[in-house]
Design a protein around this motif. Structure first.
Motif, PDB file in Angstrom:
ATOM      1  N   TRP B 211      -0.300   1.942   7.072  1.00 18.36           N
ATOM      2  CA  TRP B 211       0.879   2.873   7.528  1.00 18.36           C
ATOM      3  C   TRP B 211       2.263   2.309   7.494  1.00 18.36           C
ATOM      4  O   TRP B 211       3.219   2.908   6.887  1.00 18.36           O
ATOM      5  N   ASP B 212       1.978   1.222   7.974  1.00 16.46           N
ATOM      6  CA  ASP B 212       3.355   0.435   8.181  1.00 16.46           C
ATOM      7  C   ASP B 212       3.882  -0.115   6.812  1.00 16.46           C
ATOM      8  O   ASP B 212       5.162   0.403   6.446  1.00 16.46           O
ATOM      9  N   ILE B 213       3.215   0.026   5.927  1.00 17.27           N
ATOM     10  CA  ILE B 213       3.735  -0.666   4.386  1.00 17.27           C
ATOM     11  C   ILE B 213       3.957   0.558   3.932  1.00 17.27           C
ATOM     12  O   ILE B 213       5.103   0.992   2.981  1.00 17.27           O
ATOM     13  N   ASN B 214       3.136   1.816   4.127  1.00 16.93           N
ATOM     14  CA  ASN B 214       3.598   3.056   3.500  1.00 16.93           C
ATOM     15  C   ASN B 214       5.030   3.569   3.647  1.00 16.93           C
ATOM     16  O   ASN B 214       5.701   4.337   3.081  1.00 16.93           O
ATOM     17  N   ILE B 215       5.390   3.267   5.202  1.00 13.94           N
ATOM     18  CA  ILE B 215       6.678   3.672   5.767  1.00 13.94           C
ATOM     19  C   ILE B 215       7.583   3.100   4.759  1.00 13.94           C
ATOM     20  O   ILE B 215       8.783   3.843   4.318  1.00 13.94           O
ATOM     21  N   ARG B 216       7.528   1.883   4.629  1.00 11.73           N
ATOM     22  CA  ARG B 216       8.488   1.118   3.854  1.00 11.73           C
ATOM     23  C   ARG B 216       8.753   1.627   2.562  1.00 11.73           C
ATOM     24  O   ARG B 216       9.796   1.994   1.922  1.00 11.73           O
ATOM     25  N   GLU B 217       7.425   1.946   1.846  1.00 13.68           N
ATOM     26  CA  GLU B 217       7.447   2.581   0.229  1.00 13.68           C
ATOM     27  C   GLU B 217       7.952   3.805   0.160  1.00 13.68           C
ATOM     28  O   GLU B 217       8.512   4.125  -0.820  1.00 13.68           O
ATOM     29  N   SER B 218       7.682   4.787   1.248  1.00 15.19           N
ATOM     30  CA  SER B 218       8.169   6.084   1.072  1.00 15.19           C
ATOM     31  C   SER B 218       9.510   6.339   1.200  1.00 15.19           C
ATOM     32  O   SER B 218      10.069   7.029   0.843  1.00 15.19           O
ATOM     33  N   THR B 219      10.358   5.328   1.675  1.00 13.79           N
ATOM     34  CA  THR B 219      11.753   5.435   1.798  1.00 13.79           C
ATOM     35  C   THR B 219      12.502   5.219   0.458  1.00 13.79           C
ATOM     36  O   THR B 219      13.610   5.758   0.340  1.00 13.79           O
ATOM     37  N   VAL B 220      11.695   4.517  -0.473  1.00 16.08           N
ATOM     38  CA  VAL B 220      12.252   4.489  -1.841  1.00 16.08           C
ATOM     39  C   VAL B 220      11.660   5.403  -2.889  1.00 16.08           C
ATOM     40  O   VAL B 220      12.110   5.427  -3.762  1.00 16.08           O
ATOM     41  N   LEU B 221      10.551   6.349  -2.420  1.00 18.56           N
ATOM     42  CA  LEU B 221       9.989   6.901  -3.357  1.00 18.56           C
ATOM     43  C   LEU B 221      11.016   7.996  -3.914  1.00 18.56           C
ATOM     44  O   LEU B 221      10.920   8.454  -5.121  1.00 18.56           O
ATOM     45  N   GLY B 222      11.820   8.416  -3.059  1.00 14.76           N
ATOM     46  CA  GLY B 222      12.909   9.449  -3.461  1.00 14.76           C
ATOM     47  C   GLY B 222      13.714   9.018  -4.774  1.00 14.76           C
ATOM     48  O   GLY B 222      14.279   9.990  -5.361  1.00 14.76           O
ATOM     49  N   LEU B 223      13.880   7.644  -4.883  1.00 13.96           N
ATOM     50  CA  LEU B 223      14.494   7.353  -6.322  1.00 13.96           C
ATOM     51  C   LEU B 223      14.172   7.929  -7.233  1.00 13.96           C
ATOM     52  O   LEU B 223      14.703   8.061  -8.370  1.00 13.96           O
ATOM     53  N   VAL B 224      12.793   8.235  -7.520  1.00 15.87           N
ATOM     54  CA  VAL B 224      12.366   8.636  -8.698  1.00 15.87           C
ATOM     55  C   VAL B 224      12.186  10.328  -8.446  1.00 15.87           C
ATOM     56  O   VAL B 224      11.568  11.060  -9.331  1.00 15.87           O
ATOM     57  N   GLY B 225      12.473  10.898  -7.070  1.00 11.18           N
ATOM     58  CA  GLY B 225      12.450  12.293  -7.147  1.00 11.18           C
ATOM     59  C   GLY B 225      11.186  12.733  -6.558  1.00 11.18           C
ATOM     60  O   GLY B 225      10.684  13.948  -6.170  1.00 11.18           O
ATOM     61  N   ALA B 226      10.505  11.834  -5.606  1.00 11.74           N
ATOM     62  CA  ALA B 226       9.378  12.043  -4.994  1.00 11.74           C
ATOM     63  C   ALA B 226       9.603  12.822  -3.453  1.00 11.74           C
ATOM     64  O   ALA B 226       8.591  12.406  -2.592  1.00 11.74           O
TER      65      ALA B 226
END
Lengths: 268, 271
Positions: B211-226
């Motif tokens: 979950w901790d890693i996913n928080i990090r990753e979800s902060t940048v997912l928007g760069l491709v529109g997610a």
């Protein structure tokens, strides 16, 4: 035989969370969150339904990957990704050795320790892709930006684990070397280095693996590598070419993973 | 280790001469590979752009400060979206990963020759593709939005959770399983009383870690529109609004620090 009397006491499995208030509170919190959270997700079902056709094409693309029509781009992207991975791993590891030694509590004085720990924290808190955006803005598009990004990210990873490893080492060996009248440098080369070297090599090989995977991603923001090829293919809905790139990435990652576990076994 | 005798004095060396030569050759090969890679990598680099990097950096740095604090009003919603992507994605991944892990573990799989390789393949392919690449694909299939983000986080996490969990299952204490089956317990009962209690702490730890890693990753997912805060980041970068970019960086940093603190606390409480 008389009937067996029911056991006077009943046994129940102990729970992971002993406090019932906390346990039921967590379940309740989870349920409330699920209702709110799922409610907050707005989905355009019309658009998703239209997309099913593309999803199907993507799955078909995996069954019939098209390696030929974009082969030139794939070769360029792979060459950039692989060279970027090699150079950034080497430079990153070289830079992280002094920082890792400086971040070990038992070797470094307090001011050096604090400086090195802050470098590590800085490098670990941002995603590679955010660092890549900054480096692309500084040095322009291309694999050099990717190289700088991956080297920077490698520092945080290797230096942190190296420092922890040095802190966990067997102190008696260092004491034995110190007892011969060795200087600080001699203690590092003869007592610390032999103890941490196998793990350092293992970590570097592992980081090589991670750097390759990341090099497939940072191309999306212009930092070179196979990610740029993949991004173009997906943007043009050429799912068969995209599938070819993905299969190549999976294959290389698997080769890296197998050889790295082999190397780690051999070193240790 | 080698001890050689020279003029009746014993000399200690760390390695025998052949070992020394092998180590040396290994380093030479590595250096050669590095130089070659460096040359191939930089053959298209325009050094003029690289040389003025310090000026560029100083320029960007000047424009980044001070952060535009008023912009925070428009960041709360994307931030909430980011948390939702990470949390719902992790939950979805857990639901899929647990059965996959039981199918992949050597001691619980129904069939070592047929089902286990399939489960392992699912794990490997999910792990080797980064969540951003999954997001790239899903955005082009499902359209931009939160759903693509949640699914890409879930697809990437399945492999991670299932791999660590099946390793935990393989390392359980077999004696407890034997004790439970000796009481005449069925397969399901052995699972519930012999295996599950042993892996529950590991499972909770793995989930919170991911979950901790996913928080990090979800902060940048928007760069491709997610969806999520990355969308605002992309929008700000596209118009070169550096003060807003600084604020977003600070928000991301704060979120990451908080999630890391939470995950460390939880894992500390479990172990």
């Amino acid at each position: 035989m008389t009937a067996i009397a029911a056991a006077p006491r009943q046994w129940r499995r102990p729970s992971l969370i002993a406090n019932p208030w906390l346990r039921w509170g967590l379940w309740l919190g989870l349920a409330v969150y699920l209702v709110i959270g799922i409610g907050a997700v707005e989905v355009n079902w019309q658009r998703a339904y239209e997309g099913l056709d593309r999803g199907w094409q993507f799955i078909l693309g995996f069954l019939k990957p098209d390696f030929t029509s974009r082969w030139g781009d794939i070769v360029v992207g792979m060459r950039e990704s692989l060279t970027m991975t090699v150079t950034s791993t080497v430079v990153g590891v070289l830079l992280s050795i002094p920082i890792g030694v400086g971040a070990a509590r038992n070797l470094a004085p307090a001011p050096v320790y604090l400086v090195c720990r802050s470098i590590i924290a800085l490098s670990r808190s941002f995603q590679e892709i955010i660092i890549a955006i900054l480096f692309v803005a500084m040095v322009g598009f291309g694999p050099l930006a990717g190289f700088l990004t991956l080297s920077f990210a490698t520092i945080g990873f290797i230096a942190k684990l190296l420092a922890e490893d040095i802190e966990d080492m067997d102190e008696s060996q260092a004491e034995a070397i110190r007892a011969t009248g060795a200087s600080w440098w001699q203690v590092v080369t003869w007592a610390v280095q032999p103890q941490v070297m196998p793990r350092l090599i293992g970590l570097s090989v592992y980081r090589f693996d991670i750097n390759f995977r990341e090099s497939a991603v940072i191309g999306i923001v212009g930092a070179g590598g196979i990610g740029a090829t993949l991004n173009t293919a997906i943007d043009r809905y050429e799912f068969d070419s995209a599938a070819a790139v993905l299969l190549l990435i999976i294959a290389i990652v698997m080769i890296c993973e197998y050889s790295s576990s082999y190397i780690r076994k051999w070193v240790q | 280790m080698a001890i050689t005798t020279l003029n009746d004095t014993k000399i200690w060396q760390r390695r025998t001469p052949p070992q020394q030569l092998l180590v040396w050759a290994g380093w030479l090969g590595l250096v050669a590979l590095f130089v070659l890679s460096w040359q191939v990598m930089t053959q298209d680099t325009i050094w003029l752009f690289v040389l003025d990097a310090p000026q560029q950096a100083a320029d960007i740095g000047r424009r980044m400060f001070p952060p535009r604090w008023e912009y925070m009003d428009r960041l709360w919603k994307p931030l909430w979206d980011t948390l939702n992507i990470a949390t719902l994605g992790t939950m979805l991944a857990v639901v899929v990963a647990v059965p996959v892990a039981f199918l992949a573990a050597r001691n619980t799989t129904p069939s070592i020759h047929f089902i286990r390789p399939v489960a392992l393949f699912v794990i490997v392919s999910s792990r080797s593709i980064n969540s951003l690449i999954w997001a790239l694909l899903l955005v082009s299939i499902l359209g931009p939005g939160l759903l693509a983000g949640i699914l890409s986080i879930a697809l990437r996490s399945i492999g991670f959770i299932a791999k660590l969990l099946y390793e935990a299952i393989e390392e359980i204490d077999e004696k407890q399983v034997e004790a439970i089956s000796a009481t005449g317990a069925s397969q399901a009962q052995v699972m519930a009383f012999g295996i599950v209690p042993q892996i529950l702490p590991a499972f909770a730890g793995i989930t919170v870690f991911r979950w901790d890693i996913n928080i990090r990753e979800s902060t940048v997912l928007g760069l491709v529109g997610a969806g999520g805060i990355g969308m605002q980041l992309m929008a700000s970068l596209n118009v070169l609004a550096w003060p807003q970019v600084t604020l977003i960086f600070l928000v991301i940093l704060g979120t990451v620090v908080v999630s890391e603190w939470v995950s460390a606390k939880v894992r500390h409480a479990i172990i």
